[in-house]
Design an enzyme around this catalytic site. Structure first.
Site, PDB file in Angstrom:
ATOM      1  N   CYS A   1      39.712  20.825  49.415  1.00 53.02           N
ATOM      2  CA  CYS A   1      39.579  21.706  48.255  1.00 53.02           C
ATOM      3  C   CYS A   1      38.263  22.448  48.431  1.00 53.02           C
ATOM      4  O   CYS A   1      37.205  21.817  48.563  1.00 53.02           O
ATOM      5  CB  CYS A   1      39.545  20.857  46.982  1.00 53.02           C
ATOM      6  SG  CYS A   1      39.219  21.805  45.481  1.00 53.02           S
ATOM      7  N   ASN A   2      38.333  23.761  48.468  1.00 49.81           N
ATOM      8  CA  ASN A   2      37.122  24.555  48.668  1.00 49.81           C
ATOM      9  C   ASN A   2      36.178  24.457  47.480  1.00 49.81           C
ATOM     10  O   ASN A   2      34.964  24.381  47.633  1.00 49.81           O
ATOM     11  CB  ASN A   2      37.488  26.020  48.905  1.00 49.81           C
ATOM     12  CG  ASN A   2      38.207  26.221  50.218  1.00 49.81           C
ATOM     13  OD1 ASN A   2      37.599  26.522  51.222  1.00 49.81           O
ATOM     14  ND2 ASN A   2      39.520  26.042  50.229  1.00 49.81           N
ATOM     15  N   THR A   3      36.761  24.480  46.269  1.00 49.92           N
ATOM     16  CA  THR A   3      35.954  24.442  45.054  1.00 49.92           C
ATOM     17  C   THR A   3      35.140  23.146  45.010  1.00 49.92           C
ATOM     18  O   THR A   3      33.949  23.148  44.676  1.00 49.92           O
ATOM     19  CB  THR A   3      36.873  24.550  43.819  1.00 49.92           C
ATOM     20  OG1 THR A   3      37.811  25.599  44.036  1.00 49.92           O
ATOM     21  CG2 THR A   3      36.092  24.834  42.563  1.00 49.92           C
TER      22      THR A   3
ATOM     23  N   TYR B   1      40.585  23.574  39.165  1.00 48.79           N
ATOM     24  CA  TYR B   1      39.153  23.296  39.167  1.00 48.79           C
ATOM     25  C   TYR B   1      38.348  24.599  39.167  1.00 48.79           C
ATOM     26  O   TYR B   1      37.190  24.617  38.752  1.00 48.79           O
ATOM     27  CB  TYR B   1      38.758  22.503  40.426  1.00 48.79           C
ATOM     28  CG  TYR B   1      39.063  21.022  40.410  1.00 48.79           C
ATOM     29  CD1 TYR B   1      39.784  20.423  39.381  1.00 48.79           C
ATOM     30  CD2 TYR B   1      38.601  20.216  41.447  1.00 48.79           C
ATOM     31  CE1 TYR B   1      40.047  19.055  39.396  1.00 48.79           C
ATOM     32  CE2 TYR B   1      38.852  18.847  41.467  1.00 48.79           C
ATOM     33  CZ  TYR B   1      39.574  18.265  40.447  1.00 48.79           C
ATOM     34  OH  TYR B   1      39.824  16.913  40.473  1.00 48.79           O
ATOM     35  N   GLY B   2      38.954  25.667  39.658  1.00 54.71           N
ATOM     36  CA  GLY B   2      38.245  26.940  39.849  1.00 54.71           C
ATOM     37  C   GLY B   2      37.423  27.405  38.663  1.00 54.71           C
ATOM     38  O   GLY B   2      36.270  27.800  38.817  1.00 54.71           O
TER      39      GLY B   2
ATOM     40  N   GLU C   1      50.843  25.960  41.628  1.00 50.61           N
ATOM     41  CA  GLU C   1      51.055  24.688  40.929  1.00 50.61           C
ATOM     42  C   GLU C   1      52.377  24.672  40.159  1.00 50.61           C
ATOM     43  O   GLU C   1      53.002  23.629  40.004  1.00 50.61           O
ATOM     44  CB  GLU C   1      49.895  24.409  39.966  1.00 50.61           C
ATOM     45  CG  GLU C   1      48.625  23.949  40.650  1.00 50.61           C
ATOM     46  CD  GLU C   1      48.692  22.532  41.225  1.00 50.61           C
ATOM     47  OE1 GLU C   1      49.261  21.641  40.574  1.00 50.61           O
ATOM     48  OE2 GLU C   1      48.178  22.337  42.346  1.00 50.61           O
TER      49      GLU C   1
ATOM     50  N   ASP D   1      42.444  16.895  46.592  1.00 50.85           N
ATOM     51  CA  ASP D   1      42.434  18.291  46.126  1.00 50.85           C
ATOM     52  C   ASP D   1      42.630  18.263  44.609  1.00 50.85           C
ATOM     53  O   ASP D   1      43.027  17.243  44.037  1.00 50.85           O
ATOM     54  CB  ASP D   1      43.560  19.095  46.798  1.00 50.85           C
ATOM     55  CG  ASP D   1      43.583  20.554  46.322  1.00 50.85           C
ATOM     56  OD1 ASP D   1      42.513  21.190  46.312  1.00 50.85           O
ATOM     57  OD2 ASP D   1      44.654  21.052  45.939  1.00 50.85           O
ATOM     58  N   SER D   2      42.418  19.412  43.993  1.00 54.11           N
ATOM     59  CA  SER D   2      42.670  19.510  42.552  1.00 54.11           C
ATOM     60  C   SER D   2      44.167  19.436  42.257  1.00 54.11           C
ATOM     61  O   SER D   2      44.555  19.232  41.112  1.00 54.11           O
ATOM     62  CB  SER D   2      42.134  20.837  42.029  1.00 54.11           C
ATOM     63  OG  SER D   2      42.833  21.905  42.646  1.00 54.11           O
TER      64      SER D   2
ATOM     65  N   CYS E   1      40.842  29.040  49.583  1.00 55.06           N
ATOM     66  CA  CYS E   1      41.332  28.056  48.616  1.00 55.06           C
ATOM     67  C   CYS E   1      42.554  27.454  49.273  1.00 55.06           C
ATOM     68  O   CYS E   1      43.414  28.184  49.789  1.00 55.06           O
ATOM     69  CB  CYS E   1      41.716  28.734  47.299  1.00 55.06           C
ATOM     70  SG  CYS E   1      42.639  27.649  46.181  1.00 55.06           S
ATOM     71  N   THR E   2      42.635  26.130  49.273  1.00 59.63           N
ATOM     72  CA  THR E   2      43.716  25.488  50.039  1.00 59.63           C
ATOM     73  C   THR E   2      45.094  25.717  49.420  1.00 59.63           C
ATOM     74  O   THR E   2      46.108  25.463  50.065  1.00 59.63           O
ATOM     75  CB  THR E   2      43.443  23.980  50.202  1.00 59.63           C
ATOM     76  OG1 THR E   2      43.185  23.416  48.905  1.00 59.63           O
ATOM     77  CG2 THR E   2      42.264  23.737  51.120  1.00 59.63           C
ATOM     78  N   HIS E   3      45.130  26.212  48.193  1.00 59.87           N
ATOM     79  CA  HIS E   3      46.435  26.571  47.611  1.00 59.87           C
ATOM     80  C   HIS E   3      47.006  27.856  48.227  1.00 59.87           C
ATOM     81  O   HIS E   3      48.205  28.079  48.216  1.00 59.87           O
ATOM     82  CB  HIS E   3      46.310  26.805  46.099  1.00 59.87           C
ATOM     83  CG  HIS E   3      46.267  25.552  45.264  1.00 59.87           C
ATOM     84  ND1 HIS E   3      45.177  24.726  45.210  1.00 59.87           N
ATOM     85  CD2 HIS E   3      47.195  25.012  44.426  1.00 59.87           C
ATOM     86  CE1 HIS E   3      45.416  23.732  44.377  1.00 59.87           C
ATOM     87  NE2 HIS E   3      46.642  23.876  43.885  1.00 59.87           N
TER      88      HIS E   3
HETATM   89  N1  DGL Z   1      42.711  24.057  46.165  1.00 50.63           N
HETATM   90  C1  DGL Z   1      41.455  24.302  45.603  1.00 50.63           C
HETATM   91  C2  DGL Z   1      40.480  25.038  46.447  1.00 50.63           C
HETATM   92  O1  DGL Z   1      40.617  25.023  47.643  1.00 50.63           O
HETATM   93  C3  DGL Z   1      41.234  24.309  44.144  1.00 50.63           C
HETATM   94  C4  DGL Z   1      41.942  25.308  43.332  1.00 50.63           C
HETATM   95  C5  DGL Z   1      41.680  25.082  41.866  1.00 50.63           C
HETATM   96  O2  DGL Z   1      41.907  23.970  41.394  1.00 50.63           O
HETATM   97  O3  DGL Z   1      41.240  26.025  41.194  1.00 50.63           O
HETATM   98  O4  DGL Z   1      39.556  25.628  45.948  1.00 50.63           O
END
Ligand code: DGL
Length: 264
Positions: free
Chosen positions: A72-74, A41-42, A151, A9-10, A183-185
């Site tokens: 990570c979805n992104t 990463y978004g 984060e 993940d990011s 988003c996994t966050h």
């Molecule tokens: N956890 C990530 C996702 O699922 C990335 C979030 C990010 O880094 O912007 O998209």
């Protein structure tokens, strides 16, 4: 040690998928990389996200992983196909499982996707949902302030509820019965998000269905661990070990997690 499952993940978001992996497949060894030094990463370009994701997968490949979960979805949105073409092990993303989970939960087919700017702009969720159900309607909302809250470890504080309220305001005009935490966050903000949505809205995340796919792929490729006892996960971060360790410890309820720094 048996070959582990790699998870990337990011940052700390992929821990929401690890939590489900530990619950359902406790004997599977896991090695995790969070690219906290370059998170989020978004807002980044697809090229950058692809490059960083390939770097993480390459590092894990050198650790002889048997499978990769792109938690990570992104990264899934822009890099999944490239990863699959580049590496020999099975690779699982989180968007198709998330789309499936939302359609299973929704009675009306009216679905909201909360995600990063990158995920929303890619249109990957709308595409995955419409592939499974052409009648579904999808409204996407980018929530760029959510990842920095998580984060920085502020996901439990009440001071963030104002930001969450403001971000989700456009949903007041939208008819929907299901919201995907795309988003996994975001599962770390679940209670804050729930507090802002109508009580009859179902909130889903990808974690459950993703682990279901991991289980299926382990069996299909005869990769299931035959260990008799739980494995200890190993976590790497490109960022600060201290902050990462405290989120691992809190979210996964592991007292002394193994957390190390890695350079990619
Ligand atoms: N956890 C990530 C996702 O699922 C990335 C979030 C990010 O880094 O912007 O998209």
């Amino acid at each position: 040690m048996e070959a582990p499952i790699g998870v990337i993940d990011s940052g700390v978001g992929g821990l929401t998928v690890v939590k489900e992996l530990l619950n359902r497949l406790p004997n599977e060894p896991i090695v995790y990389i969070g690219d906290d030094a370059r998170c989020p990463y978004g807002p980044r370009s697809a090229e950058e996200v692809i490059q960083f994701t390939v770097e993480m997968a390459s590092a894990l490949s050198k650790m002889d992983i048997k499978m990769l979960v792109v938690a990570c979805n992104t990264a899934t949105a822009v890099a999944l196909d490239i990863l699959k073409d580049t590496f020999p092990f099975p690779i699982i993303g989180v968007i198709e499982p998330g789309a499936r989970a939302a359609l299973q939960a929704s009675a009306t087919g009216e679905i909201v996707v909360l995600g990063t700017v990158g995920t929303v702009n890619s249109g990957a969720y709308a595409e995955a949902i419409h592939l499974l159900s052409s009648r579904a309607s999808v409204f996407q909302l980018a929530c760029p302030e959510f990842v920095p809250i998580v984060e920085s470890g502020r996901y439990k504080t009440n001071e963030v509820s104002g930001i969450i309220h403001q971000t989700l305001k456009p949903l007041q005009e939208v008819a929907f019965d299901t919201a995907i935490l795309g988003c996994t966050h975001y599962p770390l903000l679940h209670d804050h998000i729930k507090a802002q949505l109508r009580s009859d809205v179902t909130i889903v995340s990808s974690a459950n269905e993703t682990v279901h796919d991991v289980e299926k792929a382990l069996m299909a490729h005869a990769l299931t661990s035959d260990a008799a006892s739980p494995a200890t996960p190993i976590f790497y971060t490109t960022g600060e070990v201290h902050e990462f360790r405290s989120i691992v410890s809190d979210w996964l309820e592991i007292e002394e997690p193994i957390v190390k720094q890695i350079k990619l």
